[in-house]
Design a protein around this motif. Structure first.
Motif, PDB file in Angstrom:
ATOM      1  N   SER A 147       4.136  -6.257  -3.780  1.00  0.00           N
ATOM      2  CA  SER A 147       3.398  -5.138  -4.355  1.00  0.00           C
ATOM      3  C   SER A 147       2.970  -4.110  -3.308  1.00  0.00           C
ATOM      4  O   SER A 147       2.590  -2.992  -3.651  1.00  0.00           O
ATOM      5  N   ARG A 148       3.010  -4.508  -2.039  1.00  0.00           N
ATOM      6  CA  ARG A 148       2.543  -3.653  -0.939  1.00  0.00           C
ATOM      7  C   ARG A 148       1.018  -3.476  -0.985  1.00  0.00           C
ATOM      8  O   ARG A 148       0.466  -2.515  -0.486  1.00  0.00           O
ATOM      9  N   GLU A 150      -9.347  -8.116  -9.749  1.00  0.00           N
ATOM     10  CA  GLU A 150      -9.552  -7.706 -11.135  1.00  0.00           C
ATOM     11  C   GLU A 150      -9.629  -6.185 -11.246  1.00  0.00           C
ATOM     12  O   GLU A 150      -9.129  -5.590 -12.205  1.00  0.00           O
ATOM     13  N   ARG A 151     -10.235  -5.551 -10.267  1.00  0.00           N
ATOM     14  CA  ARG A 151     -10.362  -4.090 -10.300  1.00  0.00           C
ATOM     15  C   ARG A 151      -9.038  -3.402  -9.979  1.00  0.00           C
ATOM     16  O   ARG A 151      -8.658  -2.422 -10.635  1.00  0.00           O
ATOM     17  N   ASP A 152      -8.307  -3.918  -8.982  1.00  0.00           N
ATOM     18  CA  ASP A 152      -7.115  -3.224  -8.488  1.00  0.00           C
ATOM     19  C   ASP A 152      -5.839  -3.595  -9.244  1.00  0.00           C
ATOM     20  O   ASP A 152      -4.952  -2.758  -9.410  1.00  0.00           O
ATOM     21  N   MET A 153      -5.685  -4.835  -9.616  1.00  0.00           N
ATOM     22  CA  MET A 153      -4.523  -5.343 -10.369  1.00  0.00           C
ATOM     23  C   MET A 153      -3.174  -4.881  -9.826  1.00  0.00           C
ATOM     24  O   MET A 153      -2.358  -4.309 -10.548  1.00  0.00           O
ATOM     25  N   PRO A 154      -2.876  -5.168  -8.549  1.00  0.00           N
ATOM     26  CA  PRO A 154      -1.534  -4.834  -8.040  1.00  0.00           C
ATOM     27  C   PRO A 154      -0.456  -5.662  -8.739  1.00  0.00           C
ATOM     28  O   PRO A 154       0.696  -5.239  -8.828  1.00  0.00           O
ATOM     29  N   TYR A 155      -0.823  -6.848  -9.180  1.00  0.00           N
ATOM     30  CA  TYR A 155       0.035  -7.673 -10.042  1.00  0.00           C
ATOM     31  C   TYR A 155      -0.719  -7.804 -11.360  1.00  0.00           C
ATOM     32  O   TYR A 155      -1.823  -8.359 -11.393  1.00  0.00           O
ATOM     33  N   ILE A 156      -0.154  -7.297 -12.427  1.00  0.00           N
ATOM     34  CA  ILE A 156      -0.844  -7.280 -13.714  1.00  0.00           C
ATOM     35  C   ILE A 156      -0.653  -8.628 -14.387  1.00  0.00           C
ATOM     36  O   ILE A 156       0.481  -9.025 -14.697  1.00  0.00           O
ATOM     37  N   LEU A 177       2.412 -23.873 -14.085  1.00  0.00           N
ATOM     38  CA  LEU A 177       2.554 -23.741 -12.639  1.00  0.00           C
ATOM     39  C   LEU A 177       2.456 -22.290 -12.182  1.00  0.00           C
ATOM     40  O   LEU A 177       1.402 -21.823 -11.782  1.00  0.00           O
ATOM     41  N   ASN A 178       3.560 -21.562 -12.264  1.00  0.00           N
ATOM     42  CA  ASN A 178       3.588 -20.189 -11.770  1.00  0.00           C
ATOM     43  C   ASN A 178       2.900 -19.250 -12.747  1.00  0.00           C
ATOM     44  O   ASN A 178       2.835 -19.515 -13.948  1.00  0.00           O
ATOM     45  N   GLN A 179       2.404 -18.133 -12.228  1.00  0.00           N
ATOM     46  CA  GLN A 179       1.669 -17.180 -13.041  1.00  0.00           C
ATOM     47  C   GLN A 179       2.524 -15.931 -13.269  1.00  0.00           C
ATOM     48  O   GLN A 179       2.829 -15.197 -12.327  1.00  0.00           O
ATOM     49  N   THR A 180       2.929 -15.728 -14.518  1.00  0.00           N
ATOM     50  CA  THR A 180       3.781 -14.592 -14.869  1.00  0.00           C
ATOM     51  C   THR A 180       2.992 -13.295 -14.720  1.00  0.00           C
ATOM     52  O   THR A 180       1.848 -13.184 -15.182  1.00  0.00           O
ATOM     53  N   VAL A 181       3.626 -12.306 -14.098  1.00  0.00           N
ATOM     54  CA  VAL A 181       2.956 -11.028 -13.849  1.00  0.00           C
ATOM     55  C   VAL A 181       3.939  -9.874 -14.039  1.00  0.00           C
ATOM     56  O   VAL A 181       5.158 -10.061 -14.002  1.00  0.00           O
ATOM     57  N   LEU A 182       3.376  -8.703 -14.240  1.00  0.00           N
ATOM     58  CA  LEU A 182       4.125  -7.468 -14.016  1.00  0.00           C
ATOM     59  C   LEU A 182       3.807  -7.035 -12.591  1.00  0.00           C
ATOM     60  O   LEU A 182       2.685  -6.618 -12.289  1.00  0.00           O
ATOM     61  N   MET A 183       4.765  -7.205 -11.702  1.00  0.00           N
ATOM     62  CA  MET A 183       4.574  -6.716 -10.339  1.00  0.00           C
ATOM     63  C   MET A 183       4.593  -5.197 -10.374  1.00  0.00           C
ATOM     64  O   MET A 183       5.365  -4.598 -11.120  1.00  0.00           O
ATOM     65  N   THR A 184       3.752  -4.591  -9.563  1.00  0.00           N
ATOM     66  CA  THR A 184       3.777  -3.137  -9.436  1.00  0.00           C
ATOM     67  C   THR A 184       3.942  -2.779  -7.963  1.00  0.00           C
ATOM     68  O   THR A 184       3.355  -3.426  -7.102  1.00  0.00           O
ATOM     69  N   CYS A 185       4.773  -1.801  -7.682  1.00  0.00           N
ATOM     70  CA  CYS A 185       4.777  -1.231  -6.336  1.00  0.00           C
ATOM     71  C   CYS A 185       3.545  -0.343  -6.292  1.00  0.00           C
ATOM     72  O   CYS A 185       3.542   0.784  -6.815  1.00  0.00           O
ATOM     73  N   ALA A 186       2.453  -0.868  -5.730  1.00  0.00           N
ATOM     74  CA  ALA A 186       1.123  -0.318  -5.982  1.00  0.00           C
ATOM     75  C   ALA A 186       0.613   0.650  -4.925  1.00  0.00           C
ATOM     76  O   ALA A 186      -0.270   1.456  -5.210  1.00  0.00           O
ATOM     77  N   ASN A 187       1.142   0.587  -3.718  1.00  0.00           N
ATOM     78  CA  ASN A 187       0.496   1.260  -2.599  1.00  0.00           C
ATOM     79  C   ASN A 187       1.234   2.549  -2.215  1.00  0.00           C
ATOM     80  O   ASN A 187       2.270   2.513  -1.545  1.00  0.00           O
ATOM     81  N   ALA A 188       0.679   3.684  -2.608  1.00  0.00           N
ATOM     82  CA  ALA A 188       1.301   4.971  -2.292  1.00  0.00           C
ATOM     83  C   ALA A 188       1.346   5.229  -0.789  1.00  0.00           C
ATOM     84  O   ALA A 188       2.279   5.858  -0.274  1.00  0.00           O
TER      85      ALA A 188
END
Length: 551
Positions: free
Chosen positions: A460-461, A497-503, A265-276
């Motif tokens: 992730s912003r 795929e290029r940005d990966m705000p959620y890995i 069901l859910n997709q496990t990710v490493l969330m990143t606070c991505a947006n400076a």
């Protein structure tokens, strides 16, 4: 020994918490005892629009319809009975159920629906679905919603993901996005009973429009984490939990009377606070760092050590592999995230981005070491094992990661406010398997905010004009226009795929253990009438309504 002692202490607390309603898991007096994974005491918050809400959607507050995320079937009528679109998808007409009352006895009408929709329009932080319509009450049982452009994809979200609240109470709430609604009034099958930090109860609503549920009471417990949950399950003190237990392949053997069901069901990710630009700080704001982490993961090892091989592959474009594989873009560099690590590829990405490896083996740039913290909830043993394993894996690629455990309350607050660098969590789907919904929830500029303000749920912003444009196009396209829709999916997936705000980590195998000997009516892999996860809302309400004491 420390784990065993902690587990016994948790059982002692649990026995005390259960004594008021049940001495053996809850079956005798119709009480179902559940554990959602809450680590630490509950903090009362029954606001269905709050990212730190602990319960309410589906049980206390209802949507107009119920959409099953895991089975292709028509929407189930709840507060609404019928709906239809006009020919160009700019007008949604809804017929409401007659004779419904709020749990305080007041009459439910179309004015409550209009009030709820208008309220979330005025408060962006409450508008997790990106609703942009204009609602009007035609009469007490009919609502018309108009849009400036075709908005077919808004239908399931408005109908199935917005929980209606009573105007006669909420109109006097000054800040509805921040109010914790400690005395909720709803139309749902349950009302709030007793509340304490260690446990709270939901009681069957005798005035529920569909009849009082056979399951008379649900008791939610707060424990110290997954180990305490497994110990409580073994002692027969809880009846339903969603989460890992030792040897998940043999639940029926190890826990007599219990059964288990696992659903991707859910997709496990490493969330990143991505947006400076929105206030995120740290090396993770660099897309090169995020991509390097992606390639440095050994997902086969993670699946084995942390998830008991219940997880499956994930796509970097975040299309559900199990249900929508045909929608994975052919323009992606990789259809699926690699199961084996490539430290050399991760290092090449970092070096091309200007990072150099120091004598300690850790990369640095502009005098700043590539060192990150990753937040995880104390007691979530699978996620803790995952981040500990990741720290060892990433070290081989010159990336230092330090796990940071905290209570669920602290973790949730940090996630919502953007006060983190990395955080392990999962992305959830929308009212249907269409990837539009996960994109509009987690990758749209409309559902995020600056650091320090509540984002919901784009934690992730992330903000990308090309993704936003594709989402607007998808909203206007007929769901049957497969070819045109795929063009927009291709754009979005390539950007993600290029940005990966959620890995991407893996697609989680969501496993629930339930007391089949005491209650009947559970969803199974052969009858998935709802998502079988105690924390999946509003699915949990559909399950509560279907359960009854066995025999």
């Amino acid at each position: 020994m420390r784990v065993a002692a902690a587990g016994m202490a948790a059982i002692a607390l649990l026995a005390t918490a259960c004594s008021e309603s049940s001495g053996s898991g809850g079956g005798k007096d119709g009480t179902l005892v559940v554990y959602t994974g809450q680590a630490g005491d509950y903090q009362a918050n029954f606001n269905p629009f709050s990212p730190s809400m602990i319960e309410g959607p589906g049980t206390i507050f209802e949507s107009l319809f119920y959409f099953n995320q895991v089975r292709d079937e028509p929407a189930k009528p709840l507060l609404g009975t019928e709906y239809s679109w006009n020919e160009d998808g700019t007008e949604l007409s809804i017929t409401l159920r007659k004779g419904v009352k709020w749990s305080d006895g007041e009459k439910f009408t179309a004015d409550d629906v209009v009030f709820t929709l208008d309220m979330i329009s005025k408060h962006k932080e409450m508008n997790s679905t990106g609703y942009k319509g204009r609602a009007e009450a035609v009469d007490d049982t009919h609502v018309r919603i108009t849009f400036d452009k075709p908005s077919y994809m808004d239908g399931p979200q408005i109908l199935g993901k917005i929980f209606i609240v009573p105007e006669h109470i909420w109109k006097d709430i000054d800040e509805p996005s921040k109010d914790t609604v400690r005395k909720p009034v709803g139309t749902g099958p349950y009302t709030l009973g007793e509340f304490k930090g260690q446990a709270f109860t939901l009681k069957a609503n005798p005035g529920y429009w569909d009849g009082e549920p056979a399951l008379k009471q649900v008791r939610y417990l707060a424990l110290s984490g997954n180990q305490a949950g497994a110990d409580a399950l073994a002692a027969g003190k809880i009846d339903w939990q969603t989460g890992p237990v030792p040897d998940m392949q043999n639940v029926e053997k190890n826990y007599p009377g219990y059964k288990a069901v696992t659903v991707p069901l859910n997709q496990t990710v490493l969330m990143t606070c991505a947006n400076a630009e929105l206030g995120c700080k740290g090396p993770q704001t660099d897309p090169a760092v995020r991509r390097a982490i992606y390639y440095a993961m050994d997902r086969t090892q993670l699946n084995s050590l942390a998830f008991q091989n219940t997880s499956s592959q994930i796509s970097p474009g975040f299309v559900q592999v199990e249900t929508n594989k045909e929608l994975i873009s052919k323009k992606l560099e990789e259809n699926l995230a690699p199961m084996q690590p490539s430290a050399s590829k991760a290092e090449r990405i970092l070096e091309e981005a200007g990072y150099t490896k120091g004598s300690d083996g850790i990369y640095a740039k502009d005098g700043q070491k590539l060192a990150l913290t990753v937040r995880v909830v104390s007691g979530w043993t699978d996620y803790i094992t995952a981040v500990d394993t990741l720290a060892e894996q990433l070290k081989k690629a010159g990336i230092k990661v330090t796990p940071q455990q905290s209570s669920w309350n602290e973790w949730s607050e940090a996630r919502g406010q953007g006060n983190y660098q990395l955080l392990i969590d999962a992305l959830y789907p929308g009212p249907s398997p269409d990837p539009f919904y996960i994109y509009s929830y987690f990758f749209s500029t409309e559902t995020t905010a600056e650091v320090g303000e509540a984002a919901n749920p784009n934690f992730s912003r992330y903000s990308n004009p090309r993704v936003d444009k594709a989402l607007r196009a998808l909203k206007e396209l007929d769901p049957e226009a497969a070819g045109e829709r795929q063009k927009q999916y291709d754009v979005i997936q390539a950007e993600l795929e290029r940005d990966m705000p959620y890995i991407p980590v893996m697609t989680a195998g969501t496993t629930s253990e339930y007391h089949a000997a005491k209650f009947e009516g559970w969803p199974t892999e052969y009858n998935l009438y709802a998502v079988p996860a105690v924390w999946s809302r509003p699915d949990q309400a559909q399950i509560y309504k279907a359960l009854k004491p066995a025999g």
